[in-house]
Design a protein around this motif. Structure first.
Motif, PDB file in Angstrom:
ATOM      1  N   UNK A 244       0.832  -1.208   0.000  1.00 26.75           N
ATOM      2  CA  UNK A 244       0.000   0.000   0.000  1.00 26.75           C
ATOM      3  C   UNK A 244       0.862   1.251   0.000  1.00 26.75           C
ATOM      4  N   UNK A 245       1.916   1.268   0.804  1.00 26.73           N
ATOM      5  CA  UNK A 245       2.796   2.434   0.837  1.00 26.73           C
ATOM      6  C   UNK A 245       3.529   2.626  -0.483  1.00 26.73           C
ATOM      7  N   UNK A 246       3.949   1.531  -1.079  1.00 22.06           N
ATOM      8  CA  UNK A 246       4.655   1.629  -2.355  1.00 22.06           C
ATOM      9  C   UNK A 246       3.734   2.164  -3.446  1.00 22.06           C
ATOM     10  N   UNK A 247       2.502   1.646  -3.476  1.00 24.58           N
ATOM     11  CA  UNK A 247       1.569   2.093  -4.519  1.00 24.58           C
ATOM     12  C   UNK A 247       1.113   3.528  -4.295  1.00 24.58           C
TER      13      UNK A 247
ATOM     14  N   UNK B 274       3.219  -9.315  -5.894  1.00 23.36           N
ATOM     15  CA  UNK B 274       2.483  -8.050  -5.833  1.00 23.36           C
ATOM     16  C   UNK B 274       3.374  -6.951  -5.273  1.00 23.36           C
ATOM     17  N   UNK B 275       4.150  -7.291  -4.244  1.00 21.94           N
ATOM     18  CA  UNK B 275       5.070  -6.311  -3.672  1.00 21.94           C
ATOM     19  C   UNK B 275       6.155  -5.921  -4.675  1.00 21.94           C
ATOM     20  N   UNK B 276       6.697  -6.898  -5.412  1.00 26.70           N
ATOM     21  CA  UNK B 276       7.729  -6.607  -6.408  1.00 26.70           C
ATOM     22  C   UNK B 276       7.191  -5.651  -7.470  1.00 26.70           C
ATOM     23  N   UNK B 277       5.963  -5.910  -7.940  1.00 28.50           N
ATOM     24  CA  UNK B 277       5.370  -5.039  -8.958  1.00 28.50           C
ATOM     25  C   UNK B 277       5.142  -3.634  -8.406  1.00 28.50           C
ATOM     26  N   UNK B 278       4.713  -3.524  -7.145  1.00 28.81           N
ATOM     27  CA  UNK B 278       4.492  -2.212  -6.540  1.00 28.81           C
ATOM     28  C   UNK B 278       5.803  -1.453  -6.377  1.00 28.81           C
ATOM     29  N   UNK B 279       6.861  -2.138  -5.985  1.00 24.96           N
ATOM     30  CA  UNK B 279       8.170  -1.500  -5.844  1.00 24.96           C
ATOM     31  C   UNK B 279       8.676  -1.024  -7.208  1.00 24.96           C
ATOM     32  N   UNK B 280       8.452  -1.826  -8.236  1.00 24.63           N
ATOM     33  CA  UNK B 280       8.866  -1.427  -9.588  1.00 24.63           C
ATOM     34  C   UNK B 280       8.155  -0.149 -10.009  1.00 24.63           C
ATOM     35  N   UNK B 281       6.841  -0.079  -9.785  1.00 26.69           N
ATOM     36  CA  UNK B 281       6.092   1.124 -10.158  1.00 26.69           C
ATOM     37  C   UNK B 281       6.549   2.328  -9.344  1.00 26.69           C
ATOM     38  N   UNK B 282       6.837   2.130  -8.054  1.00 31.24           N
ATOM     39  CA  UNK B 282       7.292   3.229  -7.213  1.00 31.24           C
ATOM     40  C   UNK B 282       8.585   3.838  -7.741  1.00 31.24           C
ATOM     41  N   UNK B 283       9.460   3.019  -8.306  1.00 26.99           N
ATOM     42  CA  UNK B 283      10.750   3.496  -8.818  1.00 26.99           C
ATOM     43  C   UNK B 283      10.701   3.846 -10.301  1.00 26.99           C
TER      44      UNK B 283
END
Length: 477
Positions: free
Chosen positions: A301-304, A431-440
Motif C-alpha cells: 500500500x505504501x509503495x503504490x 504483488x510487492x515486487x510489482x508495486x516496488x517497480x512502479x514506485x521506482x
C-alpha cells in the motif's frame, strides 16, 4: 427561446466575458482605424486643395507679369467659365471688380493677404446655397487684389462617405459579435454542463462514467482525456481496494479460524506442560504468518501510494544484488540449486530496503518453484546489467515456469496458482515486487527462459564510474 435565468447564467461564464472583452478591444481598434482613415482622408484632400490653389495663384501672377492686367482679366474670364472651375475674384485698388465668378464673399476678406477658409456664393439668385471654400488672397503690383479658391464641400462629403458606412459597419460588428459570443458561449456551456453531469454521476458512485471526447483535439478534449485517465486510475485503485478487502476477508479467514481452533483445542485437551507449550508455539507461528501478511500488505500500500518517494536516495543496486544473493546461497544449495550472479555496476535513486525486499521475493520464488521436475540439480541466475538507460535486474530459474495465461495474474494480491497451493506463502510476494517497480518508475515482466522462468525488473539507472562486470559463482570465484 432563452430565459432570463439562462441568459444571466450565460453572461456570467468566463467564455462570454472573454468574448466581451475581445469585442470591446476590437471595437476600440475599429473606431481608431475609422478615425485615422477619416483624418487622413481630410488631410489628403486639404493638401491637394492647397497645392491646386498655390499653383493657380502662381500661374495667374505670371500672366499678370507677362501681359498686365488686361491679360490677367482675359485669363480669369476664360478659366472661370469652365465646369467645376476654381473661385476667382480680381479687384483694382478701389475695390472695383474686374473679373469674378462669385456673387458674395464676407466683407473685408480682401483686406489681408494670406490663406483661410471662408463662405461664398456663386450665384446671385435668391436662396442660392452658401458653400465653404479654401481661398488665398494675393496682392499684385498696382494695388490689384487677386483671390483664388477651391470649394471644400466635397471634403466633408467624402469624409461622410467614409465615416457613415464605417459607423454602420461598427454597429453590425457589435451586433454580430454579441450574437457570435452568445452562440460560442452556449456551445462551451453545453460541454461544461455535460462534464458537470458526468462528474455528478461519478460522485453518486458510478465510477464507470467518463467525460465526452469529441475528437477535435481542442483544450476541452485534452482536459477530458487527462481527467478520463485520472478516472481510470481511480477506478482501478478502487477496484483494487475492493479486491484487496475481499481477499483479506477470504484468505485471512482460514488462518484466523485455524488459530482459534488450535487455541480452543489446547484449552480443552492440553493437560501437560509440553502440550501447552506446543499449542502456544503453534499459535505464535500462525500469528507470525498473519503479521507477515499484514506487513506485506502495508508495504504494498505504501509503495503504490508513493509515500516513500521523498525518502529516496542514490543507492548502489549492484551492492544490494550481491548482498541478497549471498544471503540466499545457502538456502538455494540446500534445495539442490546453484545460485549464480552476473552483476554490472549500476546505481538508481530509490529505497534500499524496498529494493532488497523485492529482489528477495524474486529469489525466494525461484528457490521455491525453480527446482527441475526431473530431480537434477537446478540453477538460478541473478543478473544485473544496463540497457538503454535502465538497470535490468533479472532472476532466472530452471523450473517449470508460469503459463503465459497466468503471468498477468501472478502480480495480483493473494493470487496463488494451483502448483503453489501446497507451499507456504500468502500470494503477496510478486504483488510487492510489482508495486516496488512502479514506485521506482520501472516495471516487472516475465518471460520464458526455456526451461524455467525469467522475472525481470527494469529500473531507471544512474551509472557508476566503473564499467567492470562482477561475476560470482557458488564457490565464490
Amino acid at each position: 427561446m432563452m430565459l432570463p435565468r439562462d441568459l444571466s447564467r450565460l453572461v456570467r461564464t468566463t467564455a462570454f466575458k472573454l468574448l466581451a472583452v475581445y469585442l470591446v478591444i476590437f471595437a476600440l481598434f475599429a473606431v481608431s482605424m475609422i478615425g485615422y482613415v477619416a483624418w487622413h482622408t481630410r488631410r489628403l484632400v486639404e493638401s491637394q486643395v492647397t497645392e491646386n490653389v498655390d499653383a493657380e495663384v502662381r500661374f495667374l501672377a505670371e500672366q499678370y507679369r507677362l501681359g498686365g492686367i488686361q491679360r490677367l482679366v482675359l485669363v480669369i474670364d476664360r478659366r472661370a467659365r469652365r465646369p467645376g472651375s476654381s473661385i476667382y475674384l480680381l479687384t483694382n485698388f478701389a475695390g472695383e471688380v474686374l473679373a469674378s465668378n462669385v456673387s458674395e464673399l464676407p466683407i473685408g476678406l480682401l483686406d489681408q493677404q494670406g490663406t483661410r477658409v471662408t463662405t461664398y456664393k456663386r450665384s446671385e439668385e435668391p436662396g442660392a446655397k452658401e458653400n465653404l471654400a479654401y481661398v488665398e488672397v494675393f496682392m499684385l503690383p498696382g494695388g490689384y487684389r487677386l483671390l483664388v479658391g477651391k470649394d471644400i464641400e466635397d471634403r466633408d462629403t467624402l469624409r461622410q462617405l467614409v465615416v457613415r458606412p464605417a459607423q454602420g459597419a461598427l454597429v453590425m460588428i457589435l451586433i454580430l459579435g454579441l450574437a457570435g459570443g452568445v452562440f460560442v458561449t452556449r456551445r462551451v456551456l453545453k460541454r461544461i454542463d455535460a462534464m458537470n453531469a458526468t462528474t455528478e454521476r461519478i460522485m453518486a458512485g458510478d465510477l464507470t462514467g467518463r467525460l465526452q471526447v469529441n475528437g477535435t483535439g481542442d483544450e476541452f478534449d485534452r482536459l477530458a482525456q487527462s481527467l478520463n485517465a485520472m478516472l481510470e486510475r481511480i477506478e482501478s485503485l478502487m477496484a483494487g481496494l475492493k479486491e484487496v478487502s475481499d481477499n483479506i476477508a477470504h484468505d485471512l479467514k482460514t488462518p484466523l479460524t485455524r488459530l482459534r481452533n488450535r487455541a480452543e483445542e489446547a484449552l480443552r485437551g492440553a493437560t501437560t506442560e509440553d502440550e501447552w507449550r506446543s499449542a502456544l508455539e503453534t499459535t505464535i507461528e500462525e500469528s507470525d504468518g498473519l503479521i507477515r501478511t499484514f506487513d506485506a500488505l502495508l508495504m504494498i500500500a505504501r509503495a503504490e501510494a508513493g509515500q516513500a518517494r521523498a525518502s529516496m536516495v542514490e543507492v548502489d543496486l549492484a551492492d544490494i544484488t550481491e548482498n541478497v544473493a549471498e544471503l540466499y546461497e545457502p538456502l538455494a544449495d540446500e534445495q539442490g540449486l546453484d545460485l549464480v550472479t552476473e552483476i554490472a555496476p549500476a546505481s538508481i535513486v530509490g529505497l534500499r530496503e524496498l529494493l532488497a525486499q523485492a529482489l528477495s521475493n524474486l529469489i525466494d520464488n525461484a528457490i521455491k518453484y525453480g527446482v527441475p521436475r526431473d530431480g537434477v540439480r537446478g540453477r538460478i541466475v541473478v543478473s544485473l546489467h544496463r540497457q538503454d538507460g535502465f538497470a535490468v535486474l533479472s532472476v532466472t530459474d530452471s523450473g517449470p515456469g508460469i503459463p503465459d495465461a497466468d503471468r498477468d495474474r501472478v502480480v495480483e494480491r493473494f493470487v496463488r496458482l494451483e502448483a503453489s497451493r501446497s507451499r507456504p506463502g500468502s500470494g503477496l510476494g510478486l504483488s510487492l515486487v510489482a508495486a516496488v517497480a512502479r514506485l521506482h518508475g520501472g516495471q516487472l515482466s516475465f518471460s520464458d527462459a526455456a526451461p524455467g522462468l525469467r522475472a525481470t525488473l527494469r529500473l531507471p539507472i544512474r551509472a557508476l564510474p566503473s564499467e567492470m562486470t562482477i561475476a560470482r559463482t557458488p564457490d565464490g570465484r
